[in-house]
Design an enzyme around this catalytic site. Structure first.
Site, mmCIF file in Angstrom:
data_model
loop_
_atom_site.group_PDB
_atom_site.id
_atom_site.type_symbol
_atom_site.label_atom_id
_atom_site.label_comp_id
_atom_site.label_asym_id
_atom_site.label_seq_id
_atom_site.Cartn_x
_atom_site.Cartn_y
_atom_site.Cartn_z
ATOM 1 N N HIS A 102 0.853 -1.166 -0.086
ATOM 2 C CA HIS A 102 -0.149 0.146 -0.006
ATOM 3 C C HIS A 102 0.722 1.210 -0.166
ATOM 4 O O HIS A 102 1.772 1.562 0.849
ATOM 5 C CB HIS A 102 -0.973 -0.148 1.501
ATOM 6 C CG HIS A 102 -1.554 1.426 1.412
ATOM 7 N ND1 HIS A 102 -1.290 2.065 2.494
ATOM 8 C CD2 HIS A 102 -2.396 2.084 0.608
ATOM 9 C CE1 HIS A 102 -2.066 3.091 2.383
ATOM 10 N NE2 HIS A 102 -2.722 3.375 1.247
ATOM 11 N N SER A 103 0.560 2.195 -0.811
ATOM 12 C CA SER A 103 1.167 3.405 -1.004
ATOM 13 C C SER A 103 2.861 3.296 -0.972
ATOM 14 O O SER A 103 3.328 2.659 -2.035
ATOM 15 C CB SER A 103 0.744 4.307 0.008
ATOM 16 O OG SER A 103 1.061 5.661 0.125
ATOM 17 N N MET A 104 3.615 3.718 0.032
ATOM 18 C CA MET A 104 4.788 3.533 0.109
ATOM 19 C C MET A 104 5.209 2.170 -0.185
ATOM 20 O O MET A 104 6.479 1.847 -0.646
ATOM 21 C CB MET A 104 5.348 4.270 1.185
ATOM 22 C CG MET A 104 7.075 4.100 1.554
ATOM 23 S SD MET A 104 7.682 4.548 3.196
ATOM 24 C CE MET A 104 7.414 3.221 4.074
ATOM 25 N N GLY A 106 3.815 -0.210 -1.588
ATOM 26 C CA GLY A 106 3.866 -0.547 -3.149
ATOM 27 C C GLY A 106 4.653 -0.112 -3.981
ATOM 28 O O GLY A 106 5.402 -0.861 -4.899
ATOM 29 N N LEU A 126 -1.620 -1.086 -4.015
ATOM 30 C CA LEU A 126 -2.832 -0.496 -3.474
ATOM 31 C C LEU A 126 -2.623 1.295 -3.603
ATOM 32 O O LEU A 126 -1.669 1.510 -2.640
ATOM 33 C CB LEU A 126 -3.029 -0.867 -1.952
ATOM 34 C CG LEU A 126 -3.330 -2.390 -1.925
ATOM 35 C CD1 LEU A 126 -3.831 -2.684 -0.766
ATOM 36 C CD2 LEU A 126 -4.518 -3.070 -3.062
#
Length: 378
Positions: A102-104, A106, A126
């Site tokens: 997720h985010s970082m 990812g 994500l």
């Protein structure tokens, strides 16, 4: 909905990395990587919706959650986060595995998958593109600022003091930084985001994660790394998530999406969100509580099934061909279709026939988590 979870701990040269583990030791291995300033609690309500016979390990990155801070004088950069992932999978003795980031997390997943393509089967991104490009002119500005900020921080070692909060004040502070957090999602993150001290609670995260990242890649470098990824990739973007407020270089979003689709992207679900389907999936972040109505309807209709080892919503690309095969068998009247409908057997056919035999977690020496620095953020 809760699943049995155990604590992951492994010794690293500067202290300890922590996290959470779900599922049997010989299950399909999946590594879960949280976003910036979050922790492994991000996945607490997603994992129960995924197959119970898979092995999920969600880590707290250094400086986050219950993991130790990096040593004094060290920076927090993407290459070091990638090295952290490499340390973890080495300890787990995983030769091949999948990643949910997720985010970082990812973006760490994207870089890791480019550097170690032979190790990664599947990647789910994500609200992340897998790589975060920077204009060439900004790369050196960021490096200069990050170095100056680090030195300034190190020079104030004797002046730093931990701020002590009541639990409610800590929650208010967390929600003020992320206004879209619900009480439930804030409580989940705070389980690993604060520790109790005399007089109240202090945040566990390292303030240095807020300093400017000194290692950046330009678009050409990002696209080259993307070309090295061999894993199957699913890209899921939030409608009002990170990229609504975070400015990317000119046209990068369109370029990266096209590059993923042209190369290997299996499923692109833009305009919809992962974090907290009405506070039931993941801790919320800005924009993560608005779900495309049609996708929300589909998710709600299938939510009860996902807990019983059926294929979870995010892996529909593998579900479709199996579904078609079963439909043909039913129409033909083959009795064999009953086999595919037998509980517990569907997952084996919805995914590849690759061996799921993986070595269990390697035993690691357990130590108490050491905080090397004060934790001042929030």
């Amino acid at each position: 909905m809760r699943r049995a979870v155990s604590e992951f701990r492994m010794t690293v040269p500067w202290g300890e990395m922590r996290g959470q583990v779900w599922g049997p030791s010989n299950g399909r291995p999946v590594l879960c990587l949280h976003g910036w300033a979050d922790n492994s609690g991000t996945f607490n309500t997603l994992i129960p919706l995924l197959p119970k016979d898979w092995r999920f390990v969600a880590i707290d990155f250094p400086g986050h959650g219950l993991s130790s801070h990096r040593p004094d004088g060290c920076f927090y950069t993407f290459p070091l986060y990638v090295a952290d992932v490499r340390r973890v999978v080495e300890a787990l003795q995983w030769k091949r595995f999948s990643i949910i980031g997720h985010s970082m997390g990812g973006n760490v997943a994207g870089i890791f998958s480019a550097l170690y393509p032979e190790m990664v089967d599947d990647v789910v991104l994500l609200d992340a593109y897998g790589f975060l490009p920077t204009h060439v002119t900004d790369m050196f500005k960021n490096m200069r600022k990050g170095i100056n900020d680090q030195i300034q921080y190190d020079n104030k070692t004797n002046e730093r003091k931990e701020r002590v909060y009541t639990y409610e004040k800590a929650k208010e502070r967390l929600k003020a930084a992320s206004p879209f957090l619900t009480d439930q999602s804030a409580d989940i993150l705070l389980e690993r985001a604060v520790r109790e001290v005399e007089g109240g609670f202090v945040f566990t995260r390292d303030f240095r994660i807020n300093l400017k990242n000194i290692v950046n890649n330009n678009m050409e470098q990002c696209l080259h790394m993307l070309s090295q990824v061999k894993a199957r990739v699913m890209l899921v973007l939030a409608k009002d998530g990170l990229f609504k407020t975070f400015t990317l270089p000119n046209g990068y979003g369109d370029v990266i999406r096209k590059s993923w689709i042209d190369q290997k992207l299996h499923q692109l679900l833009s305009g919809f969100v992962i974090h907290y389907f009405n506070s039931t999936v993941l801790p919320a972040h800005p924009g993560f509580e608005t779900l495309n109505p049609e996708l929300q309807r589909q998710f709600t209709a299938n939510q009860g099934k996902t807990a019983d080892n059926t294929m979870p919503w995010m892996f529909l690309d593998w579900f479709v061909p199996v579904y078609l095969l079963v439909s043909v068998l039913v129409l033909a009247g083959f009795g064999a279709c009953l086999y595919f409908l037998e509980p517990g057997l569907q997952d084996a056919h919805k995914w590849s026939n690759k061996s799921l035999r993986h070595q269990p977690l390697a035993p690691t020496r357990q130590t108490h988590c050491r905080d090397d620095d004060s934790n001042a953020l929030l």
